[in-house]
Write an enzyme that holds these catalytic residues in place. Structure first.
Site, PDB file in Angstrom:
ATOM      1  N   TYR A 145      64.950  28.517 -62.524  1.00  0.00           N
ATOM      2  CA  TYR A 145      65.817  29.628 -62.907  1.00  0.00           C
ATOM      3  C   TYR A 145      65.260  30.453 -64.061  1.00  0.00           C
ATOM      4  O   TYR A 145      65.925  31.384 -64.521  1.00  0.00           O
ATOM      5  CB  TYR A 145      67.199  29.090 -63.318  1.00  0.00           C
ATOM      6  CG  TYR A 145      67.880  28.322 -62.220  1.00  0.00           C
ATOM      7  CD1 TYR A 145      68.430  28.971 -61.129  1.00  0.00           C
ATOM      8  CD2 TYR A 145      67.960  26.933 -62.275  1.00  0.00           C
ATOM      9  CE1 TYR A 145      69.049  28.265 -60.112  1.00  0.00           C
ATOM     10  CE2 TYR A 145      68.583  26.216 -61.266  1.00  0.00           C
ATOM     11  CZ  TYR A 145      69.130  26.901 -60.184  1.00  0.00           C
ATOM     12  OH  TYR A 145      69.740  26.197 -59.188  1.00  0.00           O
TER      13      TYR A 145
ATOM     14  N   HIS B  78      70.510  35.701 -64.021  1.00  0.00           N
ATOM     15  CA  HIS B  78      71.575  34.903 -64.633  1.00  0.00           C
ATOM     16  C   HIS B  78      71.116  34.247 -65.943  1.00  0.00           C
ATOM     17  O   HIS B  78      71.940  33.779 -66.714  1.00  0.00           O
ATOM     18  CB  HIS B  78      72.022  33.827 -63.642  1.00  0.00           C
ATOM     19  CG  HIS B  78      73.500  33.641 -63.532  1.00  0.00           C
ATOM     20  ND1 HIS B  78      74.438  34.586 -63.898  1.00  0.00           N
ATOM     21  CD2 HIS B  78      74.215  32.588 -63.065  1.00  0.00           C
ATOM     22  CE1 HIS B  78      75.651  34.127 -63.658  1.00  0.00           C
ATOM     23  NE2 HIS B  78      75.552  32.914 -63.157  1.00  0.00           N
TER      24      HIS B  78
ATOM     25  N   PHE C  71      74.378  23.899 -66.706  1.00  0.00           N
ATOM     26  CA  PHE C  71      74.495  24.903 -65.660  1.00  0.00           C
ATOM     27  C   PHE C  71      75.614  25.853 -66.059  1.00  0.00           C
ATOM     28  O   PHE C  71      76.549  25.494 -66.773  1.00  0.00           O
ATOM     29  CB  PHE C  71      74.690  24.319 -64.251  1.00  0.00           C
ATOM     30  CG  PHE C  71      73.420  23.728 -63.703  1.00  0.00           C
ATOM     31  CD1 PHE C  71      72.465  24.538 -63.115  1.00  0.00           C
ATOM     32  CD2 PHE C  71      73.169  22.376 -63.831  1.00  0.00           C
ATOM     33  CE1 PHE C  71      71.277  23.998 -62.631  1.00  0.00           C
ATOM     34  CE2 PHE C  71      71.992  21.832 -63.361  1.00  0.00           C
ATOM     35  CZ  PHE C  71      71.043  22.645 -62.760  1.00  0.00           C
TER      36      PHE C  71
ATOM     37  N   ASN D 242      78.291  27.380 -64.874  1.00  0.00           N
ATOM     38  CA  ASN D 242      79.732  27.236 -64.657  1.00  0.00           C
ATOM     39  C   ASN D 242      80.397  26.256 -65.611  1.00  0.00           C
ATOM     40  O   ASN D 242      81.623  26.224 -65.699  1.00  0.00           O
ATOM     41  CB  ASN D 242      80.017  26.799 -63.217  1.00  0.00           C
ATOM     42  CG  ASN D 242      79.570  27.837 -62.215  1.00  0.00           C
ATOM     43  OD1 ASN D 242      79.122  28.919 -62.569  1.00  0.00           O
ATOM     44  ND2 ASN D 242      79.702  27.508 -60.956  1.00  0.00           N
TER      45      ASN D 242
ATOM     46  N   ASP E 226      74.561  37.814 -68.776  1.00  0.00           N
ATOM     47  CA  ASP E 226      74.304  38.887 -67.823  1.00  0.00           C
ATOM     48  C   ASP E 226      75.607  39.530 -67.374  1.00  0.00           C
ATOM     49  O   ASP E 226      76.644  38.881 -67.322  1.00  0.00           O
ATOM     50  CB  ASP E 226      73.552  38.335 -66.612  1.00  0.00           C
ATOM     51  CG  ASP E 226      74.324  37.233 -65.901  1.00  0.00           C
ATOM     52  OD1 ASP E 226      74.511  36.160 -66.515  1.00  0.00           O
ATOM     53  OD2 ASP E 226      74.765  37.434 -64.758  1.00  0.00           O
TER      54      ASP E 226
ATOM     55  N   ASN F 101      81.349  33.192 -64.683  1.00  0.00           N
ATOM     56  CA  ASN F 101      81.777  31.790 -64.750  1.00  0.00           C
ATOM     57  C   ASN F 101      81.390  31.084 -66.046  1.00  0.00           C
ATOM     58  O   ASN F 101      82.103  30.190 -66.498  1.00  0.00           O
ATOM     59  CB  ASN F 101      81.258  31.022 -63.542  1.00  0.00           C
ATOM     60  CG  ASN F 101      81.976  31.437 -62.270  1.00  0.00           C
ATOM     61  OD1 ASN F 101      83.159  31.786 -62.299  1.00  0.00           O
ATOM     62  ND2 ASN F 101      81.269  31.422 -61.163  1.00  0.00           N
TER      63      ASN F 101
END
Length: 186
Positions: A14, A19, A64, A66, A91, A112
């Protein structure tokens, strides 16, 4: 003490995705001040340092996106940092790529990571730097878009927004957030 949190997802997969722009701002601050994230507790990688004379914690949650709040809440509690003394960088699909907006409070806007932070802290009152990533121009699902890499033609705007967000964080070490927000949002 103040806290600067960059939101993102852990792992090389990632690294340079839309994100993870919050992580990229933390990386920029670390590089500018020759720092590393030398602590790993509370589900996050962080360091405690001084920026422009102000004691500051730089944080990348490793939960992560969320579940970001599950890292942020215990760190703020452990270091006795009020949510009003924190900036969360993330973001924003609703801003054009490269545009930044500073806010002192607000809802999650469908993000989230911010939703998790609000739920865990029980407050919407914390500073934010929203960095525009735009919306997909095709029928690409949003999840694929935000987890995708920046297009070549976006890189210059993205790099500029990372620099400006890092500048705003450094300026916040010297002045009230409201003053920085009013200047940067012009």
């Amino acid at each position: 003490m103040k806290c600067i949190v960059g939101l993102g997802n852990p792992g090389k997969k990632y690294h340079y995705t839309r994100h993870n722009i919050g992580f990229l701002v933390i990386d920029e601050l670390l590089q500018r001040h020759q720092l590393t994230l030398d602590k790993n507790k509370f589900k996050g990688d962080y360091t405690v340092t001084h920026l422009n004379g102000e004691k500051c914690l730089l944080l990348k949650p490793q939960t992560f996106m969320n579940l970001s709040g599950e890292c942020i809440k215990p760190i703020l509690e452990y270091y006795h940092i009020n949510p009003e003394d924190m900036i969360v960088i993330y973001d924003d699909l609703d801003l054009p790529t490269g545009k930044i907006r500073l806010r002192q409070t607000g809802g999650h806007g469908g993000h989230n990571g911010v939703r998790s932070t609000i739920e865990q802290l029980g407050t919407k009152t914390f500073n934010r730097i929203r960095i525009g990533i735009g919306r997909p121009t095709t029928n690409m699902p949003i999840v694929n878009y935000v987890l995708g890499k920046f297009r070549k033609e976006e890189i210059s705007d993205v790099e500029d927004s990372i620099q400006r967000a890092a500048d705003a964080c450094e300026e916040w070490m010297k002045r009230p957030f409201l003053e920085v927000m009013n200047e940067w949002n012009k």
